[in-house]
Design an enzyme around this catalytic site. Structure first.
Site, PDB file in Angstrom:
ATOM      1  N   SER A 190      38.496  -4.362   6.969  1.00 22.20           N
ATOM      2  CA  SER A 190      37.698  -4.438   8.195  1.00 22.20           C
ATOM      3  C   SER A 190      38.292  -3.658   9.362  1.00 22.20           C
ATOM      4  O   SER A 190      37.564  -3.235  10.254  1.00 22.20           O
ATOM      5  CB  SER A 190      37.493  -5.901   8.598  1.00 22.20           C
ATOM      6  OG  SER A 190      38.738  -6.563   8.705  1.00 22.20           O
ATOM      7  N   GLU A 221      31.865 -11.428  25.339  1.00 25.29           N
ATOM      8  CA  GLU A 221      33.077 -12.231  25.255  1.00 25.29           C
ATOM      9  C   GLU A 221      34.058 -11.484  24.360  1.00 25.29           C
ATOM     10  O   GLU A 221      33.650 -10.641  23.572  1.00 25.29           O
ATOM     11  CB  GLU A 221      32.757 -13.585  24.615  1.00 25.29           C
ATOM     12  CG  GLU A 221      32.761 -13.607  23.080  1.00 25.29           C
ATOM     13  CD  GLU A 221      31.697 -12.720  22.426  1.00 25.29           C
ATOM     14  OE1 GLU A 221      30.681 -12.410  23.090  1.00 25.29           O
ATOM     15  OE2 GLU A 221      31.906 -12.310  21.267  1.00 25.29           O
ATOM     16  N   LYS A 229      33.664  -3.480  14.116  1.00 24.20           N
ATOM     17  CA  LYS A 229      32.943  -4.078  15.238  1.00 24.20           C
ATOM     18  C   LYS A 229      31.934  -3.122  15.891  1.00 24.20           C
ATOM     19  O   LYS A 229      30.900  -3.541  16.387  1.00 24.20           O
ATOM     20  CB  LYS A 229      33.934  -4.584  16.282  1.00 24.20           C
ATOM     21  CG  LYS A 229      34.743  -5.762  15.758  1.00 24.20           C
ATOM     22  CD  LYS A 229      34.835  -6.875  16.747  1.00 24.20           C
ATOM     23  CE  LYS A 229      35.272  -8.171  16.101  1.00 24.20           C
ATOM     24  NZ  LYS A 229      36.632  -8.118  15.509  1.00 24.20           N
TER      25      LYS A 229
END
Ligand SMILES: *Cc1c(COP(=O)(O)O)cnc(C)c1O
Length: 401
Positions: A379, A112, A90
């Site tokens: 990930s 968010e 991320k």
């Protein structure tokens, strides 16, 4: 294919800007700024520098010798996005967007978050850049993810509960957008996946494409050829498109996105949007969406909090329709099995999200010859999931095999 989206932000029929009139100028300002800086040498130099020195890139491409031997088929490599600062892919995106926010002269970051992973990455990069940060999070999610709420607050972010509807990710996005529009002069909305109105799907893809660019170079160094398969989990689709995109023109490379089949492919028990959804509009863009009879986003579920979104990035919808990528699903039980399998075979504890991609690799590799190569996008790391796994084992809702 690699030139998309078009000037209006469409990948085929998907994407675009399906927004109320008051939001359009705010999004247009962002699109203009991104066009201006995306190829700017200083901007790209700052991006590269922070990826390297803040997040620790390049991440390794790791050959799973034990797992490969155990499965007896294709050679399995992991793209180690779990080794990024904060433990997931991320941060690649939050670094890129916050640099853009700075250049636009914004002082306040709005984001968010669902499980809290994007919120934590945003809070960290906002702290780094000395910017004010407000994170909208469903009131339900705040209860379920207390540790991530505390992490965000430690780094100086304000966490605001979204109280409407199901009080989860969808409502958090709605409230974040409203806050953005109300303070458009000072605020930048830092979106966490390759979703939302144009230019977000393109911009997030570009920032995450560092994953695929590195992997492409690394596999050429290690194996002297292209991989046969790329496998990645799909929530909103940012880690998957980041891996896939730099390989789209390599015809021999097949791509598999893995969605959460949860407790089974019945309404309310999964979030397999591309497998079972239909085209629709959600959060300002057109894509496959899981919808109920009234066209409202359907309730979704997955054991992994980072994958339960009723929509998906528009580029994936396009890649599905043209057949360039295929989309499959893995259940909670299959993901948990993969979680333990990787932990034991390689000494790497994967995130539950990434475990869905691994589950597909466990099915795929034994069907392929030993000369084939599969790259799985790892990930994120599983530390955040260990307490949940421990609790579920204790309750007897999962088994450790
Ligand atoms: C958020 C998250 C995902 C899902 O998001 P995408 O945009 O689909 O990549 C996957 N893995 C991890 C570790 C995450 O934190």
């Amino acid at each position: 294919m690699t030139m998309l989206p078009n000037a209006d932000g469409f990948f085929g029929e998907y994407g675009g800007q399906f927004l109320p009139a008051e939001v359009l100028p705010v999004v247009a300002e962002l699109a203009e700024a991104y066009e201006r800086y995306r190829d700017d040498d200083d901007f790209l130099a700052d991006f590269k520098r922070l990826l390297k020195h803040f997040s620790g890139r390049p991440t390794p491409l790791y050959f799973c010798g034990n797992l490969t031997r155990q499965l007896g088929g294709a050679r399995i490599y992991l793209k180690r996005e779990d080794l990024n600062h904060l433990g997931a892919h991320k941060v690649n995106n939050t670094i890129g967007q916050i640099l853009l926010a700075k250049r636009m002269g914004k002082t306040r970051i709005i984001a968010e978050t669902g499980a809290g992973q994007h919120g934590v990455a945003t809070a960290a990069t906002a702290a780094l850049m000395g910017m004010e940060c407000t994170v909208y999070m469903g009131a339900e999610d705040i209860e379920r993810q207390k540790l991530n709420v505390f992490r965000m607050e430690m780094m100086g972010a304000k966490v605001v509960p979204a109280m409407s509807g199901q009080r989860t990710l969808k409502e958090a996005v709605d409230e974040a957008i409203a806050a953005w529009v109300a303070d458009a002069g000072e605020s930048f909305y830092l979106l966490g996946s390759a979703v939302g109105p144009h230019p977000y799907p393109e911009m997030v893809r570009d920032f995450q494409s560092v994953i695929g660019r590195e992997a492409r170079k690394q596999i050429l160094e290690l194996e002297g050829r292209m991989p046969d398969y790329l496998v990645a989990c799909v929530g909103g689709g940012s880690n998957a498109i980041g891996l896939f995109h730099p390989f789209l023109e390599d015809e021999g490379v097949r791509m598999q996105g893995v969605e959460p089949a949860g407790r089974g492919l019945t309404p309310g028990n999964h979030a397999a949007t591309l497998s079972l959804g239909t085209p629709g509009v959600l959060h300002g863009f057109k894509s496959y969406v899981l919808q109920d009879d009234k066209g409202e986003p359907a309730p979704v579920y997955s054991i992994s909090a980072g994958l339960d979104y009723p929509g998906v990035g528009p580029e994936h919808s396009y890649l599905k329709d043209i057949g360039r990528a295929e989309y499959v699903s893995a259940s909670d039980a299959e993901a948990v099995h993969a979680f333990f399998t990787l932990s034991r075979s390689e000494g790497i504890i994967p995130a539950l999200e990434s475990s869905h991609a691994l589950a597909q690799a466990l099915k795929l590799a034994p069907t392929l010859g030993q000369d084939k190569i599969v790259i799985v996008n790892l990930s994120g790391r599983g530390d955040k999931d260990v307490a949940q796994i421990q609790r579920m084992l204790h309750e007897g809702t999962i088994t450790d095999r």
